[in-house]
Every structure is written in structure tokens, then in C-alpha cells.
Write a protein that holds these residues in place. Structure first.
Motif, PDB file in Angstrom:
ATOM      1  N   LYS A   2       0.837  -1.198  -0.201  1.00 23.54           N
ATOM      2  CA  LYS A   2       0.148  -0.207  -0.028  1.00 23.54           C
ATOM      3  C   LYS A   2       1.167   1.181  -0.108  1.00 23.54           C
ATOM      4  O   LYS A   2       0.546   2.088  -0.720  1.00 23.54           O
ATOM      5  N   SER A   3       1.961   1.073   0.827  1.00 22.79           N
ATOM      6  CA  SER A   3       2.969   2.171   0.587  1.00 22.79           C
ATOM      7  C   SER A   3       4.602   1.614   1.010  1.00 22.79           C
ATOM      8  O   SER A   3       4.645   0.582   1.723  1.00 22.79           O
ATOM      9  N   VAL A   4       5.424   2.046   0.310  1.00 28.61           N
ATOM     10  CA  VAL A   4       6.844   1.469   0.625  1.00 28.61           C
ATOM     11  C   VAL A   4       7.793   2.762   0.227  1.00 28.61           C
ATOM     12  O   VAL A   4       7.524   3.562  -0.296  1.00 28.61           O
ATOM     13  N   THR A   5       9.051   2.683   1.165  1.00 28.91           N
ATOM     14  CA  THR A   5      10.095   3.721   1.013  1.00 28.91           C
ATOM     15  C   THR A   5      10.713   3.398  -0.142  1.00 28.91           C
ATOM     16  O   THR A   5      10.936   2.463  -0.768  1.00 28.91           O
ATOM     17  N   VAL A   6      11.061   4.827  -0.838  1.00 28.82           N
ATOM     18  CA  VAL A   6      11.853   4.645  -1.905  1.00 28.82           C
ATOM     19  C   VAL A   6      13.027   4.039  -1.866  1.00 28.82           C
ATOM     20  O   VAL A   6      13.724   3.415  -2.798  1.00 28.82           O
ATOM     21  N   ASP A   7      13.630   4.350  -0.598  1.00 30.58           N
ATOM     22  CA  ASP A   7      15.126   3.427  -0.287  1.00 30.58           C
ATOM     23  C   ASP A   7      14.919   1.897  -0.380  1.00 30.58           C
ATOM     24  O   ASP A   7      15.643   1.155  -1.007  1.00 30.58           O
ATOM     25  N   ALA A   8      13.724   1.420   0.087  1.00 32.91           N
ATOM     26  CA  ALA A   8      13.704  -0.019  -0.008  1.00 32.91           C
ATOM     27  C   ALA A   8      13.311  -0.531  -1.477  1.00 32.91           C
ATOM     28  O   ALA A   8      13.759  -1.415  -1.667  1.00 32.91           O
ATOM     29  N   MET A   9      12.723   0.270  -2.174  1.00 35.14           N
ATOM     30  CA  MET A   9      12.493  -0.103  -3.915  1.00 35.14           C
ATOM     31  C   MET A   9      13.986   0.031  -4.314  1.00 35.14           C
ATOM     32  O   MET A   9      14.181  -0.873  -5.334  1.00 35.14           O
ATOM     33  N   ALA A  10      14.548   0.979  -4.093  1.00 37.22           N
ATOM     34  CA  ALA A  10      15.753   1.221  -4.698  1.00 37.22           C
ATOM     35  C   ALA A  10      16.876   0.192  -4.288  1.00 37.22           C
ATOM     36  O   ALA A  10      17.479  -0.736  -5.274  1.00 37.22           O
ATOM     37  N   ASN A  11      16.705  -0.456  -2.995  1.00 36.93           N
ATOM     38  CA  ASN A  11      17.763  -1.546  -2.709  1.00 36.93           C
ATOM     39  C   ASN A  11      17.371  -2.795  -3.223  1.00 36.93           C
ATOM     40  O   ASN A  11      17.957  -3.505  -3.620  1.00 36.93           O
ATOM     41  N   ALA A  12      15.665  -3.006  -3.736  1.00 35.96           N
ATOM     42  CA  ALA A  12      15.342  -4.137  -4.219  1.00 35.96           C
ATOM     43  C   ALA A  12      15.776  -4.365  -5.733  1.00 35.96           C
ATOM     44  O   ALA A  12      16.063  -5.396  -5.950  1.00 35.96           O
ATOM     45  N   PHE A  13      15.831  -3.226  -6.436  1.00 35.98           N
ATOM     46  CA  PHE A  13      16.260  -3.288  -7.567  1.00 35.98           C
ATOM     47  C   PHE A  13      17.715  -3.202  -7.845  1.00 35.98           C
ATOM     48  O   PHE A  13      18.376  -3.010  -8.881  1.00 35.98           O
ATOM     49  N   GLY A  14      18.525  -2.708  -6.741  1.00 33.17           N
ATOM     50  CA  GLY A  14      20.072  -2.789  -6.822  1.00 33.17           C
ATOM     51  C   GLY A  14      20.446  -1.279  -7.609  1.00 33.17           C
ATOM     52  O   GLY A  14      21.569  -1.216  -8.300  1.00 33.17           O
ATOM     53  N   VAL A  15      19.553  -0.164  -7.585  1.00 33.84           N
ATOM     54  CA  VAL A  15      19.844   1.019  -8.085  1.00 33.84           C
ATOM     55  C   VAL A  15      19.939   2.038  -7.092  1.00 33.84           C
ATOM     56  O   VAL A  15      19.520   1.844  -6.069  1.00 33.84           O
ATOM     57  N   ARG A  49       8.544   9.811 -14.080  1.00 31.21           N
ATOM     58  CA  ARG A  49       8.233   9.578 -15.652  1.00 31.21           C
ATOM     59  C   ARG A  49       7.141   8.770 -15.711  1.00 31.21           C
ATOM     60  O   ARG A  49       6.096   9.128 -16.574  1.00 31.21           O
ATOM     61  N   PHE A  50       7.073   7.770 -15.240  1.00 34.10           N
ATOM     62  CA  PHE A  50       5.935   6.662 -15.153  1.00 34.10           C
ATOM     63  C   PHE A  50       4.635   7.191 -14.675  1.00 34.10           C
ATOM     64  O   PHE A  50       3.524   6.868 -15.260  1.00 34.10           O
ATOM     65  N   ILE A  51       4.721   7.725 -13.501  1.00 33.11           N
ATOM     66  CA  ILE A  51       3.578   8.450 -12.789  1.00 33.11           C
ATOM     67  C   ILE A  51       3.131   9.218 -13.808  1.00 33.11           C
ATOM     68  O   ILE A  51       1.920   9.432 -14.335  1.00 33.11           O
ATOM     69  N   ALA A  52       3.819  10.273 -14.261  1.00 29.12           N
ATOM     70  CA  ALA A  52       3.408  11.274 -15.109  1.00 29.12           C
ATOM     71  C   ALA A  52       2.745  10.845 -16.440  1.00 29.12           C
ATOM     72  O   ALA A  52       1.559  11.505 -16.922  1.00 29.12           O
ATOM     73  N   ALA A  53       3.160   9.778 -16.888  1.00 26.87           N
ATOM     74  CA  ALA A  53       2.646   9.148 -18.198  1.00 26.87           C
ATOM     75  C   ALA A  53       1.245   8.450 -17.942  1.00 26.87           C
ATOM     76  O   ALA A  53       0.771   7.649 -18.819  1.00 26.87           O
ATOM     77  N   GLY A  54       0.985   8.191 -16.800  1.00 30.93           N
ATOM     78  CA  GLY A  54      -0.021   7.379 -16.457  1.00 30.93           C
ATOM     79  C   GLY A  54       0.010   5.944 -16.557  1.00 30.93           C
ATOM     80  O   GLY A  54      -0.872   5.163 -16.423  1.00 30.93           O
ATOM     81  N   LYS A  55       1.376   5.476 -16.434  1.00 29.97           N
ATOM     82  CA  LYS A  55       1.662   4.168 -16.503  1.00 29.97           C
ATOM     83  C   LYS A  55       1.647   3.396 -15.104  1.00 29.97           C
ATOM     84  O   LYS A  55       1.477   2.269 -15.028  1.00 29.97           O
ATOM     85  N   LEU A  56       1.853   4.273 -14.060  1.00 24.90           N
ATOM     86  CA  LEU A  56       1.965   3.695 -12.739  1.00 24.90           C
ATOM     87  C   LEU A  56       0.920   4.425 -11.777  1.00 24.90           C
ATOM     88  O   LEU A  56       0.993   5.612 -11.916  1.00 24.90           O
ATOM     89  N   HIS A  57       0.204   3.573 -10.890  1.00 24.29           N
ATOM     90  CA  HIS A  57      -0.817   4.157 -10.234  1.00 24.29           C
ATOM     91  C   HIS A  57      -0.247   4.334  -8.740  1.00 24.29           C
ATOM     92  O   HIS A  57      -0.596   3.376  -7.720  1.00 24.29           O
ATOM     93  N   CYS A  58       0.490   5.387  -8.505  1.00 25.30           N
ATOM     94  CA  CYS A  58       0.932   5.567  -7.278  1.00 25.30           C
ATOM     95  C   CYS A  58       1.557   7.070  -7.377  1.00 25.30           C
ATOM     96  O   CYS A  58       1.279   7.667  -8.228  1.00 25.30           O
ATOM     97  N   VAL A  80       8.519   8.371   0.747  1.00 27.90           N
ATOM     98  CA  VAL A  80       7.474   7.136   0.633  1.00 27.90           C
ATOM     99  C   VAL A  80       6.806   6.976  -0.732  1.00 27.90           C
ATOM    100  O   VAL A  80       6.470   8.272  -1.232  1.00 27.90           O
ATOM    101  N   LEU A  81       6.573   6.080  -1.084  1.00 28.67           N
ATOM    102  CA  LEU A  81       5.769   5.675  -2.284  1.00 28.67           C
ATOM    103  C   LEU A  81       4.414   5.343  -1.849  1.00 28.67           C
ATOM    104  O   LEU A  81       4.183   4.172  -1.028  1.00 28.67           O
ATOM    105  N   GLU A  82       3.274   5.986  -2.256  1.00 30.68           N
ATOM    106  CA  GLU A  82       1.806   5.569  -1.865  1.00 30.68           C
ATOM    107  C   GLU A  82       1.189   5.205  -3.056  1.00 30.68           C
ATOM    108  O   GLU A  82       0.949   5.692  -3.972  1.00 30.68           O
ATOM    109  N   THR A  83       0.924   3.823  -3.020  1.00 26.85           N
ATOM    110  CA  THR A  83       0.242   3.331  -4.168  1.00 26.85           C
ATOM    111  C   THR A  83      -1.603   3.695  -4.177  1.00 26.85           C
ATOM    112  O   THR A  83      -1.999   3.896  -3.095  1.00 26.85           O
ATOM    113  N   ASN A  84      -2.129   4.065  -5.307  1.00 23.26           N
ATOM    114  CA  ASN A  84      -3.534   4.449  -5.358  1.00 23.26           C
ATOM    115  C   ASN A  84      -4.255   3.871  -6.488  1.00 23.26           C
ATOM    116  O   ASN A  84      -4.500   4.384  -7.570  1.00 23.26           O
TER     117      ASN A  84
END
Length: 387
Positions: free
Chosen positions: A310-323, A334-343, A351-355
């Protein structure tokens, strides 16, 4: 381009790929020296005067006038022999032999890469062909020629023509071959969903070795499936498919690319992703869609990661992807602005909050909208009837 043994790709399509790499800006100059030599050898061996002239005019190859004159003379001599065979067949032999003589001339034009004359001769041969199967074979020759020149208008017309022929009859082997040709056309014109469906239907019946090897077919099947299938379908049709598993390990990075995505090993996925990007960039059919495909794959993988939270820290996502955090922040923006991601990103809290959109509510709204539209149509119709 005439037939080719089972399991062997058409020499013309191998040549087309070498020509693509020869003109690719990211191919090393040292590799281009070998590619140029290979291309010239193929042109000489098949006497491809029309193609050589075109490549020399566009400065892909250096013009050797004596070589061009020699190839033209050989072409004229060979065509005279073929015309003599046609004349002899028409005078002394039956309809079947006349058709074969005309087909031989069409295949010769294909061999020397004279597109317009090849198409004219194929049409002439078709007029002397009765059997649906033989007519289908002529369509396949046309499709191979069209893919050599990346003439997608001709590909589309030929596929439509083949489908009409199948209404008259036709065997399953040719129908299955046509699915692969159509799948390649759909993939080349960015209709990845239909391409994946056609490729998956053809996995167990693949015999279309003349356009690409089986490993390449599996490569395209996996790539198109990843961005178009849901997780359950991907597992059933791709991840666990025995036909795919037998060759998956032979294609660099593909196994890691597919399995790390399905198993949510995002760091490993990004590592394989870099290797796959190189292969896609140097693929003749996928290269025009390189940026689009890279974007779609990242949309799939980011959506899959965010689906669990429902929500996750940007830090946690960066660590998961190794970036880095900055990379994830820029990517997601970019993806949120293009309507590709709902968060949405809470930059202050990091923090990233999904919607995620409510599917039931969206369906309800769509039904209401369609109902209003239908009522309006009925009212307009009733007015017309009253008049």
C-alpha cells in the motif's frame, strides 16, 4: 530464397540481418569490416546485381563497375535460359511443367533481389496455379521477399490473401506456418499482444525455419509474452512450458530475465535486463521498438513490485532493484506522469503510496456511461419513427 532445407534459415534473410548490422551505428567498425566482406560474398555468389547497385548508390558498399557489369551479364544469360525453358514447356509439355518453369524464373528474380520483377513473375505463376497448397507456397515466397525489404504493407496484404485462400481449403501445416509469419508481422508493427498469442499457439507445431531458427522464435515468444500476459498466464504458458524450457538456457540472459521477473528477484532482473537490451537493440525486427519495449518491461516490473504494497519507502525499492534512490525517483516520476503507474511519491517522507484504481467502480462508471449513450440513441430513434 527458394525453400531451404528444414531447420535452415533462408540465406536472403541471413543477408538482410547482416545488412541491418552493417548500417547500425552501434556496431563496432572492426565487426563491420567482416560484415561488409560477408555481404559482398553473398551478393557475388547469388549474382545480386540489383541489390549491389542499390547498396553502392547508398554508399553501403563501394561500386566496382566491372563486378556489376559481370553480374548483369550473368543475370541476362540465366534469364534467357529460363525464358527458353518456359517457351519449350509451353510448346511441348503440360500445364504443370509450364507452371514449374515460370516458378523457377520467379525464384531466380527473388535470388538476385529484383523485387518488382519477382512480384510480377509470382503473380504470373499464380495465374497458372490451381492447387490451394501451391498458391499458399507462392504467398510464403512473397512474405519472405517482403520481410527481406521490411515492406509491411506487402506483408499485410499477403497475410490477408493467405487467409482468404484458407477459406477455400489448405492443410494445417501451412496454416500453422502462417501464424508465425503473422506473429512476426504483429511484433514488427508493435502489436505485441497479438504476436504473443500467435507465437504461443505455434510453439508445439513450429516448422517455419526459413524465416528464423527455433531459438529466435522462443526469444520472440518470451519477450512478447512478458509484457502482455498476466502472472498466472505467464507461469502456465511460458515459465513452465517444456518447449520453452528446452532452449531457454541456450539464449544469453533470457532464462534470468524471465525467471527473475516471475520470482520477484528484481536485482537479478535488472542485471539480465541490461544484457537483453543489447540483443533487442541489434535485432532487425525489434530495433525500431527498442525504447518502447524497454519502457513497457519496466512498467511491468515496477507495477509488479508495487502491487504488494500500500506504501513503501523509495529506499526499500531502490535496494530491491539494486539501483540508486535518485534513479528510482526519476524513473517513477516519468512513469507516474505518463499514467503508467498508479502511485504517488511523498518526497518529504521518502515514501511511495499506491493508489490503484478500483476495478469495480471503473466498471460501474463505464456501464452507466454506456447506458446513457444507449438511452440517447433510443430517444433519437423514437423521434425518427414518430416523424
Amino acid at each position: 530464397m527458394d525453400g531451404g532445407a528444414e531447420g535452415t534459415q533462408q540465406p536472403h534473410l541471413i543477408l538482410a540481418n547482416k545488412l541491418f548490422l552493417l548500417t547500425h551505428p552501434d556496431v563496432q567498425d572492426i565487426e563491420k569490416v567482416q560484415l561488409k566482406s560477408d555481404v559482398l560474398d553473398s551478393i557475388k555468389s547469388d549474382g545480386m546485381a540489383p541489390l549491389y547497385e542499390t547498396l553502392a548508390a547508398s554508399s553501403v558498399l563501394e561500386l566496382d563497375q566491372s563486378l556489376l557489369d559481370s553480374m548483369r551479364a550473368n543475370n541476362e544469360e540465366e534469364l534467357k535460359k529460363l525464358d527458353d525453358k518456359i517457351a519449350d514447356a509451353e510448346e511441348n509439355l503440360g500445364e504443370s511443367e509450364v507452371r514449374e518453369a515460370h516458378l523457377a524464373k520467379a525464384l531466380y528474380f527473388i535470388r538476385i533481389s529484383d523485387k518488382e520483377k519477382a512480384l510480377e513473375q509470382l503473380k504470373l505463376t499464380e495465374g497458372k496455379t490451381v492447387a490451394v497448397g501451391q498458391k499458399m507456397d507462392l504467398v510464403f515466397y512473397t512474405l519472405q521477399l517482403a520481410f527481406f525489404y521490411m515492406d509491411f504493407d506487402l506483408v499485410s496484404k499477403s497475410i490477408d490473401k493467405a487467409k482468404k485462400l484458407f477459406e477455400e481449403g489448405g492443410d494445417w501445416e501451412r496454416k500453422n506456418r502462417l501464424k508465425v509469419y503473422e506473429g512476426l508481422y504483429c511484433m514488427s508493427t508493435r502489436n505485441f499482444k497479438k504476436a504473443a498469442s500467435l507465437f504461443l499457439d505455434s510453439i508445439s507445431t513450429f516448422t517455419t525455419y526459413e524465416i528464423f531458427p527455433y531459438e529466435t522464435f522462443i526469444f520472440y515468444t518470451v519477450l512478447t509474452s512478458i509484457i502482455t500476459l498476466d502472472r498466472v498466464s505467464l507461469k502456465q504458458k511460458v515459465v513452465d512450458a517444456p518447449e520453452i524450457l528446452t532452449v531457454l538456457g541456450k539464449i544469453p540472459f533470457l532464462s534470468e530475465f524471465l525467471n527473475s521477473l516471475y520470482e520477484c528477484q528484481y536485482k537479478a532482473f535488472f542485471s539480465a535486463f541490461a544484457g537483453m537490451a543489447e540483443q533487442i537493440k541489434f535485432d532487425r525486427y525489434l530495433n525500431p521498438h527498442f525504447r518502447f519495449y524497454m519502457r513497457e518491461v519496466r512498467t511491468v516490473v515496477y507495477s509488479q513490485f508495487l502491487e504488494s504494497y500500500k506504501s513503501v519507502t523509495v529506499d526499500a525499492m531502490a535496494n530491491a532493484f539494486g539501483v540508486s534512490v535518485d534513479f528510482i525517483d526519476q524513473e517513477l516520476s516519468r512513469f507516474i506522469a505518463a499514467g503508467k503507474l498508479h502511485c504517488k511519491i511523498d518526497k518529504v517522507a521518502g515514501v511511495l503510496e499506491t493508489n490503484r484504481p478500483d476495478a469495480k467502480n471503473a466498471l460501474y462508471q463505464a456501464t452507466i456511461k454506456q447506458g446513457d449513450f444507449l438511452l440517447n440513441r433510443i430517444q433519437k430513434l423514437s423521434r425518427v419513427i414518430d416523424l
